[in-house]
Write an enzyme that holds these catalytic residues in place. Structure first.
Site, mmCIF file in Angstrom:
data_model
loop_
_atom_site.group_PDB
_atom_site.id
_atom_site.type_symbol
_atom_site.label_atom_id
_atom_site.label_comp_id
_atom_site.label_asym_id
_atom_site.label_seq_id
_atom_site.Cartn_x
_atom_site.Cartn_y
_atom_site.Cartn_z
ATOM 1 N N GLY A 80 31.091 84.463 75.312
ATOM 2 C CA GLY A 80 31.794 83.898 76.459
ATOM 3 C C GLY A 80 32.645 84.892 77.239
ATOM 4 O O GLY A 80 33.543 84.482 77.979
ATOM 5 N N THR A 92 31.858 86.981 79.781
ATOM 6 C CA THR A 92 31.659 86.852 81.221
ATOM 7 C C THR A 92 32.297 85.567 81.735
ATOM 8 O O THR A 92 32.963 85.554 82.779
ATOM 9 C CB THR A 92 30.153 86.863 81.535
ATOM 10 O OG1 THR A 92 29.556 87.984 80.887
ATOM 11 C CG2 THR A 92 29.903 86.948 83.014
ATOM 12 N N PRO A 110 30.932 89.704 70.291
ATOM 13 C CA PRO A 110 29.466 89.725 70.182
ATOM 14 C C PRO A 110 28.815 89.063 71.395
ATOM 15 O O PRO A 110 29.480 88.323 72.126
ATOM 16 C CB PRO A 110 29.195 88.923 68.905
ATOM 17 C CG PRO A 110 30.413 88.109 68.685
ATOM 18 C CD PRO A 110 31.555 88.870 69.268
ATOM 19 N N ASP A 135 13.761 84.416 50.992
ATOM 20 C CA ASP A 135 14.810 84.176 49.996
ATOM 21 C C ASP A 135 15.189 85.485 49.326
ATOM 22 O O ASP A 135 16.360 85.798 49.134
ATOM 23 C CB ASP A 135 14.319 83.223 48.899
ATOM 24 C CG ASP A 135 13.979 81.844 49.427
ATOM 25 O OD1 ASP A 135 14.558 81.462 50.463
ATOM 26 O OD2 ASP A 135 13.143 81.168 48.811
ATOM 27 N N HIS A 194 15.048 74.773 45.155
ATOM 28 C CA HIS A 194 16.299 75.115 45.856
ATOM 29 C C HIS A 194 17.287 73.954 45.765
ATOM 30 O O HIS A 194 18.455 74.128 45.427
ATOM 31 C CB HIS A 194 16.038 75.361 47.344
ATOM 32 C CG HIS A 194 15.389 76.683 47.661
ATOM 33 N ND1 HIS A 194 15.884 77.883 47.223
ATOM 34 C CD2 HIS A 194 14.298 76.975 48.410
ATOM 35 C CE1 HIS A 194 15.111 78.866 47.687
ATOM 36 N NE2 HIS A 194 14.132 78.347 48.400
ATOM 37 N N GLY A 216 27.106 86.673 73.950
ATOM 38 C CA GLY A 216 27.081 85.213 74.074
ATOM 39 C C GLY A 216 28.362 84.526 73.670
ATOM 40 O O GLY A 216 28.435 83.301 73.633
ATOM 41 N N GLU A 228 10.761 74.040 47.429
ATOM 42 C CA GLU A 228 11.951 73.468 48.086
ATOM 43 C C GLU A 228 12.740 72.594 47.121
ATOM 44 O O GLU A 228 13.969 72.606 47.115
ATOM 45 C CB GLU A 228 11.547 72.659 49.328
ATOM 46 C CG GLU A 228 10.904 73.483 50.433
ATOM 47 C CD GLU A 228 11.708 74.716 50.841
ATOM 48 O OE1 GLU A 228 12.951 74.711 50.712
ATOM 49 O OE2 GLU A 228 11.077 75.702 51.277
#
Ligand code: ADP
Ligand code: ZN
Ligand code: MG
Length: 598
Positions: free
Chosen positions: A201, A203, A197, A494, A422, A199, A419
């Site tokens: 690493g 390169t 994927p 959510d 949750h 990013g 919150e």
């Protein structure tokens, strides 16, 4: 999470604003007539434009008029005007054309755009060698040559990705001692495809291979090859390989190879001549290596599924190395590498940061520490602290704190209970990850957040773990409904997340009661490998309906569980919510103390 929903109400209110500001345009003589009758209350004059309000509404051409706009005739001398007025002639006036700067600019805009396009095209032609002087540099390779001194990246700079490093160590060895392998009659691999994927690493690893092997590094991105003019890409490939061969042993690195290496004659855009020629050239270059040349082609992609099978044939990119998204231990190692490059407080808990950054790529982690450094510098700290890093992470994930937000007490209370809901459910279902932090500090992307911190990376998700997680996600809305008596738009994200999890349970993981051990295949999510993307659905409409029912049942079940916890543990919910209203943010320890659990 308490989501922020953009307000769509804004658009109609803006247009009504413009509507009310409009006056009726009337003839000049209408204005003078009203003037004579003493019906004009007030006027505003700007140049020749008069806007005004009448004392009482007058009907003119079947239109009721109260506010009006007209233009004073300027080029008719006063004498005539008096006569005209006396004769009762209807005088219509038009505004003088707008010659302000803006209007002129707007008229010239199309021409400006055309000129700009023309200039751009001719410049591009010249770069392609279309012009006279450029004639001899047609398609000269844009590859940059990195000499030994330039690629001083080594495997030491790459954290995690252990299996990739092990496999590439062999490549490094080929490059260092080609003769040894040649004497043995061993064929040196031509192409190595790195898949992972963005990013992760790729390169960086390619550079590290060049650095370790101490060989020149020619890098080019696949998208550089794809040009407007047929044949340019192919000639660039030819040049690139000619140079690389000349300084063998060497590494050629082709980034984003999928942009030229897509299956020929497939995909959107149809047969793309230029791309096909470029790809053919690349294939023939790779076939044309002779035994004494040690040029290894590394390529990177995050879409291996779209690559042309001819690229993957033996003798071409026949080695494939996966560079996965970093797991928790890799994230820790990556963070350590990037932390070592900046002054850090001693007490920075790298392990906790690694655990709280699930889903971050190597590039994201590097960016996280950079952001933390910026924050530390802005706050004039002498070193980067743990708090700086946490603040940077929250900024990246949730956006900036919104200091100017004024919420009504009712809204704050709703967010706090959401919150708290949750957090309460997370504490009371057995498989949920521990609550790390609960906050109702408003930010760009969320008004509040309950953060759970996993103990480690999970590779397998048990059914009870998933259903517990769904219950936690429903906890916010359940608390709103229970306490406030009304549900809000704050549960949007959510709901979206839990829907997607529930669908995966049914479609991919065979976790529904009705269907049992059946995987229908997702066919709709944009996964990293992307191969499912264009695929047909494998089931009938009636099955689709049943799947929807099943998904709904899973979600309803999760919601019921959340409601039950919120009801039976109401006391704890109230405690959490009032602590939040008072402190805005509570930590794991505070939550446990308030609820009396450990
Ligand atoms: P990719 O080519 O896979 O998209 P890059 O190699 O360009 O990713 O990574 C971008 C940056 O992220 C690197 O320059 C480096 O700073 C950081 N990075 C990514 N992966 C790693 C890793 N495994 N170890 C250390 N740094 C990493
Ligand atoms: Zn929520
Ligand atoms: Mg890259």
């Amino acid at each position: 999470m308490f989501a922020i929903i953009p307000l769509l109400f804004l658009i109609p209110s803006i247009s009504t604003l413009f509507m009310t500001a409009r006056q009726d345009s009337v003839p000049y003589s209408f204005f003078t007539e009203q003037l004579r009758e003493g019906n004009v209350q007030s006027i505003t004059v700007q140049e020749e434009t008069v806007t005004g309000i009448l004392n009482r509404e007058v009907t003119y051409q079947n239109q009721p008029i109260r506010e009006f706009e007209t233009y004073i005739p300027q080029s008719v001398s006063g004498e005539y005007l008096d006569r005209i007025n006396q004769e009762g002639v209807e005088v219509n006036t038009l505004p003088t054309p707008d010659t302000s700067g803006l209007a002129i600019l707007l008229n010239l805009l199309p021409f400006a755009i055309m000129i700009w396009i023309f200039v751009r095209m001719s410049r591009a032609m010249r770069q392609q060698g279309g012009g006279m002087q450029g004639m001899f540099s047609v398609g000269k390779s844009k590859a940059k040559k990195f000499q030994k001194s330039d690629s001083d990246t080594t495997f030491g700079d790459v954290a995690g990705a252990d299996s990739a490093k092990v496999e590439l160590q062999e490549v490094v060895d080929f490059l260092r001692n080609p003769e040894r392998y040649q004497q043995m009659g061993a064929e040196i691999p031509h192409g190595v495809l790195m898949v992972g994927p963005p990013g992760s690493g790729k390169t960086l690893i390619a550079r590290a291979v060049a650095g370790e092997a101490d060989v020149p590094f020619y890098s080019i991105s696949g998208s550089d090859f794809v040009e407007m003019f047929v044949g340019v890409g192919a000639s660039r490939v030819r040049d690139l390989f000619k140079d690389a061969r000349g300084s063998s042993p060497a590494i050629v690195f082709i980034d984003e190879i999928d942009s030229i290496g897509r299956q020929r004659g497939a995909g959107l855009g149809g047969g793309h001549d230029e791309r096909e020629q470029t790809l053919n050239q690349l294939l023939s270059e790779m076939d044309g290596f002779d035994k004494t040349e040690t040029v290894i082609v590394l390529a990177a992609t995050n879409r291996p599924d779209v690559l042309d099978p001819a690229l993957l044939r033996p003798g071409r990119f026949d080695r494939r190395i996966t560079v996965p998204a970093p797991a928790v231990r890799d994230r820790e190692a990556i963070l350590k590498i990037h932390a070592a490059r900046r002054p850090m407080e001693e007490d920075v808990d790298i392990d906790a940061i690694a655990r709280s950054t699930a889903g971050f790529s190597g590039a994201d982690l590097a960016n996280l520490l950079n952001e933390a450094s910026l924050m530390a510098a802005r706050a004039r700290h002498t070193k980067v602290s743990y708090e700086d890093i946490l603040a940077a992470r929250d900024k990246i994930v949730l956006g900036l704190e919104r200091s100017g937000v004024v919420m009504s007490d009712e809204e704050r209370r709703t967010v706090a209970y959401h919150e708290a809901g949750h957090a309460l459910v997370a504490v009371h279902v057995p498989q949920a990850e521990p609550v790390h932090k609960v906050t109702i500090i408003p930010r760009e992307r969320a008004m509040g957040l309950t953060e759970q911190l996993p103990e480690g990376d999970k590779y397998l998700y048990r059914r009870d773990y998933i259903t517990d997680r769904l219950a936690v996600m429903m906890g916010g809305r359940a608390a709103e409904a229970e306490v406030i008596g009304e549900i809000t738009s704050g549960a949007a994200s959510d709901l979206k997340q839990s829907y997607s999890i529930a669908r995966q349970m049914v479609l991919e993981w065979g976790m529904s009661e009705r269907f049992g051990n059946v995987a229908f295949g997702s066919g709709e999510r944009e996964v990293f490998l992307g191969s499912e993307l264009g695929h047909q659905r494998q089931y009938s409409d009636s099955t689709a309906r049943e799947i929807d029912d099943e998904v709904r049942e899973i979600l309803n079940e999760a919601y019921s569980r959340a409601v039950e916890i919120v009801q039976t543990k109401r006391e704890g919910l109230d405690k959490l919510a009032s602590a939040l209203l008072e402190k805005e943010q509570v930590t794991r320890e505070q939550v446990e103390e308030l609820l009396g659990v450990h």
